[in-house]
Design a protein around this motif. Structure first.
Motif, PDB file in Angstrom:
ATOM      1  N   UNK A  30       0.761  -1.211  -0.155  1.00 38.89           N
ATOM      2  CA  UNK A  30      -0.123  -0.038   0.040  1.00 38.89           C
ATOM      3  C   UNK A  30       1.001   1.259   0.024  1.00 38.89           C
ATOM      4  N   UNK A  31       2.055   1.106   0.693  1.00 39.43           N
ATOM      5  CA  UNK A  31       2.843   2.584   0.770  1.00 39.43           C
ATOM      6  C   UNK A  31       3.321   2.360  -0.436  1.00 39.43           C
ATOM      7  N   UNK A  32       4.062   1.616  -1.241  1.00 39.16           N
ATOM      8  CA  UNK A  32       4.711   1.662  -2.454  1.00 39.16           C
ATOM      9  C   UNK A  32       3.574   2.270  -3.599  1.00 39.16           C
ATOM     10  N   UNK A  33       2.370   2.071  -3.141  1.00 37.32           N
ATOM     11  CA  UNK A  33       1.291   2.648  -4.293  1.00 37.32           C
ATOM     12  C   UNK A  33       0.626   3.818  -3.909  1.00 37.32           C
ATOM     13  N   UNK A  34       1.270   4.349  -2.876  1.00 37.13           N
ATOM     14  CA  UNK A  34       0.385   5.759  -2.072  1.00 37.13           C
ATOM     15  C   UNK A  34       0.219   6.813  -3.375  1.00 37.13           C
ATOM     16  N   UNK A  35       0.939   7.086  -3.985  1.00 37.13           N
ATOM     17  CA  UNK A  35       0.657   8.271  -5.028  1.00 37.13           C
ATOM     18  C   UNK A  35      -0.617   8.097  -5.654  1.00 37.13           C
ATOM     19  N   UNK A  36      -0.684   6.843  -6.443  1.00 31.49           N
ATOM     20  CA  UNK A  36      -1.813   6.371  -7.243  1.00 31.49           C
ATOM     21  C   UNK A  36      -3.383   6.249  -6.069  1.00 31.49           C
TER      22      UNK A  36
END
Ligand code: SF4
Ligand code: SF4
Length: 220
Positions: A30-36
């Motif tokens: 989830x953190x790695x995808x935070x911008x989206x």
């Protein structure tokens, strides 16, 4: 911890331990995808957009989260459908979106509908929505060669409600998802509270069970 028979209690403890062992990986994804994810959350909050469009953005958000977490959940591997025999609560707005997509007009929500249809007062015309293999979602396409809960498919998968998109069991197996006639078994579900809050905010207060909106499924 509810009063469960020994077998279910042991299964529950195992499932909770398994879910905890996955938490860090889920969070990392989830953190790695935070911008989206942040962009999608912001789109759901854009007050200039119609509610239908905001709900569409919310579905994209739920699907994105589902993609990130599903491979770590029991839902990815068990090919099961026990959860399609549980109450399925959604807003009238969502029901209208589903109806428009499948060409079936949803019924208006019953007057006595509570926030959670499972607790609605039973009447002779509208029995209380139950939980168990006698209560399939009207859109569940069952596989007659398999026992209930073991292999049905969603007949409206692309259009299914938020509650279905955000339901992920983080246990290792589907054992705890099996409806129990005498016990409500707590499941280690993916924490989808934010999605549920957004769905309530956008969808509004007219809420009922999918069986109320579409008593005959695709047949109207
Ligand atoms: S929530 Fe349970 S029953 Fe539903 S798909 Fe996931 S593992 Fe299967
Ligand atoms: S809408 Fe589809 S996924 Fe949701 S309960 Fe019904 S059959 Fe299952």
């Amino acid at each position: 911890m509810p009063d469960l028979p020994e077998e279910l209690r042991a299964e529950h403890e195992k499932a909770v331990a398994f879910a905890r062992s996955q938490e860090e990986t889920v969070q990392q994804r989830l953190d790695a995808d935070r911008p989206t994810l942040t962009m999608l959350v912001n789109a759901t909050q854009d007050g200039k957009l119609p509610r239908e469009t905001r709900m569409a953005w919310l579905r994209k958000l739920a699907d994105r989260i589902n993609q990130l977490a599903q491979s770590l959940s029991a839902c990815a591997t068990n090919h099961c459908s026990h959860c399609c025999y549980a109450p399925v609560s959604l807003s009238f707005l969502e029901a209208k979106l589903i109806g428009a997509a499948i060409g079936v007009e949803p019924k208006a929500p019953p007057a006595q509908t509570a926030r959670h249809a499972a607790s609605a007062t039973p009447t002779p015309l509208r029995p209380k929505i139950g939980h168990g293999y006698a209560w399939p979602c009207p859109f569940l396409v069952e596989d007659a060669s398999l026992p209930s809960g073991k292999g049905g498919k969603c007949g409206i998968y692309e259009h299914r409600p938020m509650v279905c998109r955000s339901c992920l069991s983080m246990a290792a197996s589907d054992k705890l998802c099996e409806p129990q006639p005498d016990h409500l078994v707590p499941l280690p579900l993916f924490d989808a509270r934010v999605l549920h809050l957004l769905a309530a905010q956008i969808g509004g207060a007219e809420v009922a069970d999918i069986r109320d909106f579409f008593p005959a499924g695709m047949a109207g």
